[in-house]
Structure formats: structure tokens, C-alpha cells
Design a protein around this motif. Structure first.
Motif, short mmCIF file in Angstrom:
data_model
loop_
_atom_site.label_atom_id
_atom_site.label_comp_id
_atom_site.label_asym_id
_atom_site.label_seq_id
_atom_site.Cartn_x
_atom_site.Cartn_y
_atom_site.Cartn_z
N LEU A 111 176.36 8.47 31.05
CA LEU A 111 176.22 8.03 29.66
C LEU A 111 175.03 8.68 29.00
O LEU A 111 175.09 9.13 27.85
CB LEU A 111 176.09 6.50 29.60
N GLN A 112 173.91 8.75 29.72
CA GLN A 112 172.71 9.36 29.16
C GLN A 112 172.92 10.84 28.87
O GLN A 112 172.57 11.35 27.80
CB GLN A 112 171.53 9.18 30.12
N ASN A 113 173.52 11.55 29.83
CA ASN A 113 173.74 12.98 29.63
C ASN A 113 174.72 13.25 28.50
O ASN A 113 174.55 14.21 27.73
CB ASN A 113 174.27 13.60 30.93
N GLY A 114 175.74 12.41 28.39
CA GLY A 114 176.73 12.63 27.35
C GLY A 114 176.21 12.39 25.95
O GLY A 114 176.60 13.07 25.01
N LEU A 115 175.32 11.43 25.82
CA LEU A 115 174.81 11.05 24.50
C LEU A 115 173.48 11.71 24.16
O LEU A 115 173.09 11.76 22.99
CB LEU A 115 174.66 9.53 24.41
N VAL B 72 165.92 3.69 25.72
CA VAL B 72 166.84 3.19 24.70
C VAL B 72 168.17 2.80 25.33
O VAL B 72 168.75 1.76 25.02
CB VAL B 72 167.04 4.23 23.59
N LEU B 73 168.67 3.63 26.25
CA LEU B 73 169.94 3.34 26.91
C LEU B 73 169.86 2.03 27.70
O LEU B 73 170.77 1.20 27.64
CB LEU B 73 170.34 4.49 27.83
N THR B 74 168.77 1.85 28.43
CA THR B 74 168.58 0.62 29.19
C THR B 74 168.61 -0.60 28.28
O THR B 74 169.25 -1.62 28.58
CB THR B 74 167.26 0.66 29.98
N GLU B 75 167.91 -0.50 27.15
CA GLU B 75 167.86 -1.61 26.20
C GLU B 75 169.23 -1.93 25.62
O GLU B 75 169.63 -3.09 25.52
CB GLU B 75 166.88 -1.29 25.07
N ARG B 76 169.98 -0.89 25.24
CA ARG B 76 171.30 -1.10 24.63
C ARG B 76 172.28 -1.69 25.65
O ARG B 76 173.04 -2.61 25.33
CB ARG B 76 171.85 0.21 24.07
N LEU B 77 172.27 -1.17 26.86
CA LEU B 77 173.19 -1.70 27.88
C LEU B 77 172.86 -3.15 28.22
O LEU B 77 173.76 -3.99 28.35
CB LEU B 77 173.12 -0.83 29.14
N LYS B 78 171.59 -3.45 28.35
CA LYS B 78 171.18 -4.81 28.66
C LYS B 78 171.62 -5.78 27.56
O LYS B 78 172.13 -6.88 27.84
CB LYS B 78 169.66 -4.87 28.82
N ARG C 81 186.23 5.69 26.85
CA ARG C 81 186.82 6.97 27.28
C ARG C 81 186.72 7.18 28.78
O ARG C 81 187.18 8.19 29.29
CB ARG C 81 186.14 8.13 26.55
N GLY C 82 186.08 6.23 29.50
CA GLY C 82 186.04 6.34 30.96
C GLY C 82 184.72 6.76 31.55
O GLY C 82 184.63 7.03 32.75
N THR C 83 183.66 6.82 30.74
CA THR C 83 182.33 7.12 31.26
C THR C 83 181.62 5.79 31.53
O THR C 83 181.38 5.02 30.58
CB THR C 83 181.51 7.95 30.25
N THR D 97 174.75 1.99 19.94
CA THR D 97 175.61 0.97 20.53
C THR D 97 177.08 1.33 20.37
O THR D 97 177.86 1.27 21.32
CB THR D 97 175.32 -0.41 19.89
N LEU D 98 177.48 1.72 19.18
CA LEU D 98 178.88 2.07 18.95
C LEU D 98 179.27 3.33 19.72
O LEU D 98 180.39 3.44 20.22
CB LEU D 98 179.13 2.26 17.46
N LEU D 99 178.36 4.28 19.82
CA LEU D 99 178.66 5.49 20.59
C LEU D 99 178.78 5.18 22.08
O LEU D 99 179.59 5.79 22.79
CB LEU D 99 177.60 6.56 20.33
N LEU D 100 177.99 4.24 22.56
CA LEU D 100 178.11 3.80 23.95
C LEU D 100 179.47 3.19 24.21
O LEU D 100 180.14 3.51 25.20
CB LEU D 100 177.02 2.78 24.28
#
Length: 294
Positions: free
Chosen positions: A42-46, A52-58, A34-36, A25-28
Motif C-alpha cells: 500500500l505504501q509503495n503504491g501510493l 500517515v499510512l499507519t494513522e489512516r489504517l488505524k 483492487r486487491g492490495t 483514505t479514499l485512495l487506500l
């Protein structure tokens, strides 16, 4: 864990951690600041899984930290941007970076600079090629100003810890004992005295610190600074580029560094660490000449 399930319902720390206590969450939030903004980037960067990304963003949208903005109607695709609540977390990110740089990657000493071979210096030098997200900072002269000049080929953005007008407000206690903190007045006045050389290179000069606009206004009047001095008191610029900071007298201060950006908001050159405040102005001119010669 949702905030309604937090162990201590009356503890603000416990409640906050239920929203942002997860590493992803904090890394997102860091990368969005930073503009992403798009899911795939976001997925490629992290290197995070789509699930997991879908859950965190939601969850972050539900908690009001992020907002979704439609950028492609068919099929619908969204960007994720910080809300006002989310921007309130920028000082948290900066504090974590400062603490990690000082106590995990560093030796624990308080410093307003760095060594050329440090992890911090490598991170700052790697800003070359990075694009500054759209943002505006409060100007000493009033109003909000884009830190990148739209009408010039280049923008020289020099960041400094703090410059103070005598008789109005003094330096924080122990300021002269912090390596790299002193020299802001000399640096700003050297830019002032050599403005013609920057204008001849079609370069605008902006100075940035985390001081309040009224503090910068008092200094600008005292030192007769003709170019904009901008306040990053909300740490939006610091978070967007992960600029190095240190904390003195209860305030997060930018470490001294210089960025050269082009009209597309892309960082084309970096000076860090800056050990000679006055000499850095000559270095900035040399950097501009090198970029123009390419």
C-alpha cells in the motif's frame, strides 16, 4: 477529524466525511478494493509516508471500514481487508470515478463508451497483467459464481450496460440516445451462436452487467443464453478493476468492454472501447488465438 467532532452531528454527509473525507483514505480504500492488502504494498503504491499510512489504517479499522487479518505470526504482520461497511463504499468510489471521468477528464456528456485516445481507455488497457482479486457475483441462474472459470485455460468476461427481455422490463428512458448503450442483446446472442468456437479454444464465456439477477434471468431465458450471466449490482467487480461506468435511470452501468483472463485470474487481453457489439465477439476470438500463439 473523528466523527464525534464533526461540525454537524445530525448530517450524514458530515459524519461520513469525518471518516472518509481525507484524500489518502479514499485512495487506500480504492487500492484495497483492487486487491492490495499489505502495508508495504500500500505504501509503495501510493507513495504515502509510513506515519500517515499507519494513522489512516488505524482509523479505518477503528471505524469498522477495514479489518486486520494476521498473515505472518512472528513478527506479527497483518493484511487489511474491507469489512461489509467498507464494501458499502464501493458505489461511492465508482460514482467518484464516473464523475471525474465525465466532468473533469471528459466534456461532461453522458456516454456509454469512450474514444481510443482517452484517459479512460488508457486506464482500461493498462489492466493487462493485473490480477483480479477473489470475488463472487450473483448468477442469473441462482447462487454465487466466481467470474473466472477454474476448469478452463481462458475466461472471456464481457461487460455490457444492460440487456432486457421484451414484455418484462423495458430499456430505461433515452437508452438509445446514449452512445454505446445499445447492442447488448446482439452481442450476447452472437456469443451464444459462437460458443462452440470458444469451447474449442478452452475458453469459458461469462457476461456481466450491473442489472439485478432477476433481470438477467429473464433476458437469459428469452434469448436462450447458455453461459452464465452475472450481476455486479454491488459494483464489486467494477471497483476491483476500476472498470468504466456511466449512470442511466438511476443505476450505475458498466461500459461495454471485454477482458480475457487466464486460470491465475490475470488479465491477459483487453478490448476497449467496443464500438461494434457483434464484431467484438470475433475480436475476442482473435485475441484468444493471439494469446495461444505466444
Amino acid at each position: 477529524m473523528r466523527h464525534t467532532e464533526a461540525a454537524d452531528p445530525d448530517c450524514a454527509i458530515s459524519q461520513a466525511l469525518s471518516v472518509v473525507g481525507d484524500t489518502w483514505t479514499l485512495l487506500l480504500i480504492r487500492d484495497i478494493a483492487r486487491g492490495t492488502h499489505q502495508f508495504d504494498a500500500l505504501q509503495n503504491g501510493l507513495g504515502i509516508s509510513r506515519k500517515v499510512l499507519t494513522e489512516r489504517l488505524k482509523a479505518l479499522v477503528a471505524d469498522g471500514v477495514l479489518e486486520k487479518r494476521l498473515y505472518h505470526p512472528h513478527p506479527p504482520r497483518y493484511e487489511y481487508h474491507l469489512t461489509e461497511t467498507g464494501r458499502g463504499l464501493l458505489p461511492v468510489l465508482v460514482a467518484l470515478q464516473d464523475w471525474g471521468g465525465r466532468h473533469i477528464l471528459g466534456d461532461g456528456s453522458l456516454t456509454g463508451t469512450s474514444t481510443a485516445d482517452s484517459a479512460e481507455a488508457r486506464r482500461v488497457m493498462a489492466l493487462t497483467g493485473h490480477r483480479l482479486p477473489a470475488l463472487e457475483l450473483a448468477a442469473a441462474s441462482g447462487g454465487l459464481v466466481d467470474p473466472v472459470a477454474a476448469d478452463r485455460t481462458w475466461t472471456v468476461l464481457y461487460c455490457f450496460p444492460g440487456a432486457f427481455a421484451p414484455g418484462v422490463m423495458g430499456h430505461p428512458p433515452g437508452w438509445g440516445e446514449i452512445p454505446g448503450a445499445a447492442g447488448c442483446t446482439l452481442e450476447s446472442c452472437t456469443y451464444r451462436d459462437r460458443m462452440g468456437e470458444f469451447a474449442a479454444r478452452d475458453a469459458a464465456v461469462y457476461g456481466v452487467s450491473t442489472q439485478r439477477p432477476d433481470q438477467l434471468a429473464a433476458f437469459a431465458e428469452h434469448a436462450r443464453i447458455p453461459f452464465p450471466l452475472l450481476s455486479d449490482a454491488g459494483l464489486e467487480l467494477a471497483a476491483s478493476l476500476r472498470l468504466p461506468t456511466f449512470r442511466a435511470a438511476g443505476v450505475d452501468r458498466l461500459k461495454r468492454l471485454t477482458l480475457v483472463l487466464d486460470a491465475t485470474r490475470t488479465v491477459r487481453g483487453v478490448l476497449y472501447p467496443v464500438t461494434d457489439p457483434a464484431g467484438s465477439v470475433e475480436d475476442a476470438l482473435a485475441l484468444l488465438d493471439g494469446l495461444a500463439a505466444r
